[in-house]
Every structure is written in structure tokens, then in C-alpha cells.
Design a protein around this motif. Structure first.
Motif, PDB file in Angstrom:
ATOM      1  N   VAL B  13       0.840  -1.204   0.000  1.00  0.00           N
ATOM      2  CA  VAL B  13       0.000   0.000   0.000  1.00  0.00           C
ATOM      3  C   VAL B  13       0.875   1.253   0.000  1.00  0.00           C
ATOM      4  CG1 VAL B  13      -1.827   1.296   1.155  1.00  0.00           C
ATOM      5  CG2 VAL B  13      -1.830  -1.209   1.243  1.00  0.00           C
ATOM      6  N   ARG B  14       1.947   1.235   0.811  1.00  0.00           N
ATOM      7  CA  ARG B  14       2.826   2.419   0.847  1.00  0.00           C
ATOM      8  C   ARG B  14       3.491   2.639  -0.509  1.00  0.00           C
ATOM      9  NH1 ARG B  14       4.136   0.070   6.039  1.00  0.00           N
ATOM     10  NH2 ARG B  14       6.137  -0.671   5.225  1.00  0.00           N
ATOM     11  N   GLU B  15       3.873   1.545  -1.175  1.00  0.00           N
ATOM     12  CA  GLU B  15       4.456   1.634  -2.517  1.00  0.00           C
ATOM     13  C   GLU B  15       3.444   2.239  -3.507  1.00  0.00           C
ATOM     14  OE1 GLU B  15       7.472   0.972  -3.623  1.00  0.00           O
ATOM     15  OE2 GLU B  15       7.009   1.199  -5.772  1.00  0.00           O
ATOM     16  N   LEU B  16       2.199   1.761  -3.431  1.00  0.00           N
ATOM     17  CA  LEU B  16       1.126   2.334  -4.262  1.00  0.00           C
ATOM     18  C   LEU B  16       0.971   3.827  -3.985  1.00  0.00           C
ATOM     19  CD1 LEU B  16      -2.031  -0.002  -4.212  1.00  0.00           C
ATOM     20  CD2 LEU B  16      -0.722   0.770  -6.219  1.00  0.00           C
ATOM     21  N   ALA B  17       0.942   4.176  -2.690  1.00  0.00           N
ATOM     22  CA  ALA B  17       0.707   5.567  -2.293  1.00  0.00           C
ATOM     23  C   ALA B  17       1.802   6.476  -2.839  1.00  0.00           C
ATOM     24  CB  ALA B  17       0.645   5.679  -0.764  1.00  0.00           C
ATOM     25  N   ARG B  18       3.006   5.906  -2.985  1.00  0.00           N
ATOM     26  CA  ARG B  18       4.125   6.700  -3.496  1.00  0.00           C
ATOM     27  C   ARG B  18       3.884   7.123  -4.950  1.00  0.00           C
ATOM     28  NH1 ARG B  18       8.495   2.746  -1.783  1.00  0.00           N
ATOM     29  NH2 ARG B  18       7.513   2.827   0.278  1.00  0.00           N
ATOM     30  N   HIS B  19       3.113   6.299  -5.692  1.00  0.00           N
ATOM     31  CA  HIS B  19       3.027   6.511  -7.136  1.00  0.00           C
ATOM     32  C   HIS B  19       1.626   6.803  -7.655  1.00  0.00           C
ATOM     33  CE1 HIS B  19       7.170   5.316  -7.303  1.00  0.00           C
ATOM     34  NE2 HIS B  19       6.892   4.180  -6.684  1.00  0.00           N
ATOM     35  N   GLU B  20       0.583   6.530  -6.829  1.00  0.00           N
ATOM     36  CA  GLU B  20      -0.774   6.696  -7.336  1.00  0.00           C
ATOM     37  C   GLU B  20      -1.586   7.577  -6.396  1.00  0.00           C
ATOM     38  OE1 GLU B  20      -2.829   3.128  -8.446  1.00  0.00           O
ATOM     39  OE2 GLU B  20      -0.968   2.139  -9.055  1.00  0.00           O
ATOM     40  N   SER B  72      10.752   3.778  10.288  1.00  0.00           N
ATOM     41  CA  SER B  72      10.895   3.081  11.573  1.00  0.00           C
ATOM     42  C   SER B  72      10.284   1.707  11.400  1.00  0.00           C
ATOM     43  CB  SER B  72      10.182   3.847  12.695  1.00  0.00           C
ATOM     44  OG  SER B  72       8.772   3.682  12.573  1.00  0.00           O
ATOM     45  N   GLU B  73      10.175   0.956  12.504  1.00  0.00           N
ATOM     46  CA  GLU B  73       9.569  -0.366  12.410  1.00  0.00           C
ATOM     47  C   GLU B  73       8.108  -0.285  11.982  1.00  0.00           C
ATOM     48  OE1 GLU B  73      10.236   1.218  15.113  1.00  0.00           O
ATOM     49  OE2 GLU B  73       8.417   1.148  16.330  1.00  0.00           O
ATOM     50  N   LEU B  74       7.491   0.885  12.041  1.00  0.00           N
ATOM     51  CA  LEU B  74       6.112   1.028  11.560  1.00  0.00           C
ATOM     52  C   LEU B  74       6.056   1.142  10.036  1.00  0.00           C
ATOM     53  CD1 LEU B  74       4.670   3.454  14.269  1.00  0.00           C
ATOM     54  CD2 LEU B  74       4.113   1.040  13.978  1.00  0.00           C
ATOM     55  N   LEU B  75       7.140   1.643   9.428  1.00  0.00           N
ATOM     56  CA  LEU B  75       7.221   1.703   7.961  1.00  0.00           C
ATOM     57  C   LEU B  75       8.654   1.367   7.554  1.00  0.00           C
ATOM     58  CD1 LEU B  75       7.059   5.424   6.674  1.00  0.00           C
ATOM     59  CD2 LEU B  75       7.216   4.854   9.086  1.00  0.00           C
ATOM     60  N   PRO B  76       9.019   0.073   7.664  1.00  0.00           N
ATOM     61  CA  PRO B  76      10.417  -0.322   7.430  1.00  0.00           C
ATOM     62  C   PRO B  76      10.834   0.003   5.987  1.00  0.00           C
ATOM     63  CG  PRO B  76       9.136  -2.141   8.369  1.00  0.00           C
ATOM     64  CD  PRO B  76       8.163  -1.066   7.986  1.00  0.00           C
ATOM     65  N   GLY B  77      11.975   0.637   5.860  1.00  0.00           N
ATOM     66  CA  GLY B  77      12.488   0.992   4.538  1.00  0.00           C
ATOM     67  C   GLY B  77      11.671   2.058   3.831  1.00  0.00           C
ATOM     68  N   GLY B  78      10.668   2.619   4.499  1.00  0.00           N
ATOM     69  CA  GLY B  78       9.788   3.593   3.859  1.00  0.00           C
ATOM     70  C   GLY B  78      10.312   5.017   3.969  1.00  0.00           C
TER      71      GLY B  78
END
Lengths: 262, 262
Positions: B13-20, B72-78
């Protein structure tokens, strides 16, 4: 004024603390919340509040006096610099003095954190027929630095400090159940029965407070302790920090019952 | 990648949010905690964390990214500057833009507060047979500024914002019981049944989100809302603040169940 410390009001205890060298506040003003103090200059305030937010079991915040504020609804008309029976002053993480009042040491922009204390659930344990060895033996509760690291925040980090109470084996479950009803004053134990797993080599040599004799058939039970911030100060070395002396707490106007969940 | 938004992982979802331009995150990544964002420059961080500590029902902190920290651990690598579908930028309390990413607006010393969201208990309500009018009607939940003042801290003050869900009269008790099991994501309702007592003149004109039709036999039930910090920003006018857009949340790797108490 009553001669029985248990029936004094919190304001009467604070008035006493201003003028007399009370050896402890345990047993004073039954039914009212007692608090640990950690005060730091404003520059450290965000880091410490975040440290407490990330470590709620050892550091449950029950009130904060902002910079310039010396009292609140927890100590109406009081003065945080004089109303505790004894203080500790740390400079660069080193304990430099243990004065009776800290008017001289207090800086104008200091922020004071008031942190819940296990005295609140001790009454509930006793009311439920669980006797407390340190009280029976006339000593301060023993406290130990552990090998459990707290979650760091900003400049603050350090070991969790625990308090230990021996509990009869057949009452350990009751002690867990009773103290879990007080989540904002340390709550349920963090550990039951094996000090070695906490990195405690010798129960007879506590890091704070007094050693107690463990009666036959009793299991050592460990709760997160409000002295943890003092260990963080010693580890993290802020320029200035002012705390209470262990066992000599701020007696507040808040009721123990307000911190109990059903 | 799955076509069903409910079965996406939080990272997807975070990946989607980055682009859409996702219109909402409601219904995405079932079982995972979604969070409100409030980010402010370091100079306001202590005041806001204290504001949240004093107002835990509308502002339950589930994580803090310290200055310079973007995940953070809530959004690892984000990256907190890009992983939410839409942002709001406030300068001196005024909404100045609603960008898809905030790399340009983010200052190096910003501190990001992640605040629990009622989406967590909405699943639990639905699982227990309580239907949600705003979801049935395809709308965002309606939110209202109230006449209840939050407890101020430092520069922050303002009204409590509440979300409203109509609940069948015979299920109101269930809704209270279920949501009280999620104390760290707003918990039990703050009010049941009489909007006028909250200073809400007209339920059909929410301050945030969409109006919903109240089915016959349903009672309006009000919960403390994570949009309260946005109201505090608009009231207290910090130099800069960045939030999510209501309904477009940060989808975290934390499980809803981790925030449920027995």
C-alpha cells in the motif's frame, strides 16, 4: 494536625516535607498517589518525554510541570522545589548533592516530570491479604539495575530498573492480577522468579533501597520501577537533572483509585 | 500484486501511495494499523508531545520519528515524506497546499508523530455485526469540531474533534464495549446521542469528511478523532506543520490486534 501519618492530607505531608527531614513518605496520606520526580532543563525535555512515552511501564507520566511552572492540580499551591522530603542533584550524570530543597539549583526553564510509583499498588496488595516483606521488615523496597535495555529516545538510554517484592507462591497469580489493574503506575510484573535472567547476580545487594530477607516459600517478583529515569540520567549524562531521593516521594492530591482500571 | 486492496501488505500500500493518487486508505491492508500524521519542526516537538500526553483519547501516539528519521519499524524501509497518499501543509496555521509528496516542504529537523486511527476499531465493529453507515454509503466518516476544549500544552490548544457513526439503538452498548478494548486508538465513545451538547448544530454539515444519512432507529455515537491535532495546528499557528489528508492515512506494519486489550 493528626499524629497518624496515614490520615494526613497530601497538603499536610507536603507542608511537613518543606520543614522536616522525613525519612520516607511510605505510609503517609493513605489513598493518595505518590510520584517520582525527574526535572531537566528545557533542552532535554522533548527527549525525556519521548523516552517516557516509549517506556511506559518504568516511566508512567502522571503530570508535567512546564518551564516556569512550580505547582499544578497535583500539588495545588505547592512548590516542586521544596515539597519533597529530599532531592538528588546530578550534573553530567554524577550525583553531586542530596539537598532538602533545590531552590538554588533549579533553573528557570526546568521542566518537571512526575512519574507514577508502585506505592499505589502496594496498598491494593495489602488490602488483598498479600503482605510486603520490606514493610514487615521496616526497610525501603529493594531495586536493581537489570540487563533489560529500555528503548532509547534522543540522548536518553539505559537499563530498566526493577523493584522486587517476595510473594508467597500461592499468591503470585493474585499479585499479577491485582497490579495489572494499575497500568499507569507500572502495572503487572515484568518478571517472576528468576533474577539471573534479569542479570541480577545477588538479590542481597540491591542497587537502590535496602535488601530484604526472602521468607521461605516466597518467590521474588519484579516490577518496572520509577527509578529507571535516574539510571537513564546516570547513563546519558545531561548537564543537569534533579530527582527525588528513592523512597522520599512527592505526595500528590490525586487519588490512587483514579489510576485503577476495572 | 493482489487486485484486492484488503489483502495487500502494508508495504505494498505504501508503494502504491508513493506513485498513485489513492482516494482513501480505508479498506486497504486489512488487520493493519493506519495512522494519522502530524509533523512539526523540532522547536514545537516537546509542546506537541506533551499536548498528546495530556489528550490521549484524541491523540494516541503510536510512534514518533525523531529529527532526521524518515522511517521506523512502523514503515520499514519507507519514507514518511512520500508513503501517504496525500498531505496537507500548514504555514502559520493556514492550509497552503495539499501535495502528493512533501520532499520539498520537509525540513531537516522535523519530528513526525504517528497517531492511532479509528479504522482499527471499525473492523472490530464490523466483525461483531455492527454495520457502518459511512462505509455502506461509500463516504468518508463525518468529523466535527466540538465545544469540548482539549487540555493545552505549550503553544498548542484547540477544540476536540470527534468522528460520528450512527449505531442501531440496540447495539450502542456493544459498540461501547467493543471500542473500549482499543484504548490506544481512541477507545470508548466520548459521547452518545446528543450532538447539541457537543456544540454541533447540524450533523449534515461536518467540518471534515462527508455527511452521512442517519438510518431510522440509529443513534449518533461520537468518538475522539485523530484530526484533533489538525484543529490544534489551525488554532495555535505553528510556523510549519505537515499532516495527512483526512481519510488518506499511513498504513503501518503494526497489527490491529496488538492494540486490543483483553
Amino acid at each position: 494536625m493528626s499524629n497518624n501519618p496515614r490520615t494526613l492530607t497530601p497538603a499536610q505531608v507536603r507542608e511537613l516535607a518543606r520543614h522536616e527531614a522525613l525519612p520516607t513518605t511510605a505510609g503517609y496520606a493513605d489513598g493518595y498517589v505518590q510520584a517520582n520526580l525527574l526535572a531537566v532543563p528545557q533542552e532535554y525535555a522533548f527527549d525525556f518525554l519521548l523516552y517516557a512515552q516509549r517506556n511506559p511501564k518504568p516511566c508512567p507520566i502522571i503530570g508535567v510541570l512546564e518551564a516556569g511552572q512550580l505547582n499544578s492540580e497535583l500539588l495545588p499551591g505547592g512548590d516542586i522545589r521544596t515539597d519533597i522530603p529530599g532531592y538528588r542533584v546530578f550534573r553530567d550524570g554524577e550525583l553531586v548533592s542530596e539537598p532538602a530543597v533545590v531552590n538554588a539549583e533549579w533553573e528557570e526553564d526546568m521542566v518537571a516530570f512526575l512519574i507514577g510509583c508502585s506505592f499505589t499498588f502496594e496498598s491494593a496488595l495489602q488490602d488483598n491479604g498479600i503482605s510486603l516483606a520490606h514493610i514487615d521488615q521496616g526497610r525501603n523496597v529493594p531495586m536493581y539495575r537489570t540487563s533489560i535495555a529500555t528503548t532509547p529516545a534522543g540522548v536518553f538510554s539505559g537499563p530498566m530498573v526493577v523493584s522486587m517484592r517476595p510473594v508467597p507462591a500461592n499468591q503470585v497469580a493474585d499479585a499479577v492480577r491485582i497490579t495489572s489493574r494499575y497500568p499507569s503506575v507500572h502495572g503487572a510484573p515484568v518478571h517472576v522468579g528468576d533474577p539471573a535472567q534479569l542479570g541480577i547476580a545477588d538479590l542481597s545487594r540491591p542497587d537502590f533501597g535496602d535488601a530484604v530477607d526472602i521468607p521461605v516459600g516466597h518467590i521474588p517478583v519484579f516490577w518496572a520501577c520509577g527509578v529507571t529515569p535516574q539510571a537513564a540520567v546516570m547513563n546519558s549524562r545531561p548537564r543537569l537533572a534533579i530527582t527525588h531521593q528513592p523512597g522520599k516521594m512527592l505526595v500528590t492530591d490525586a487519588r490512587d483509585l483514579a489510576y485503577q482500571i476495572p
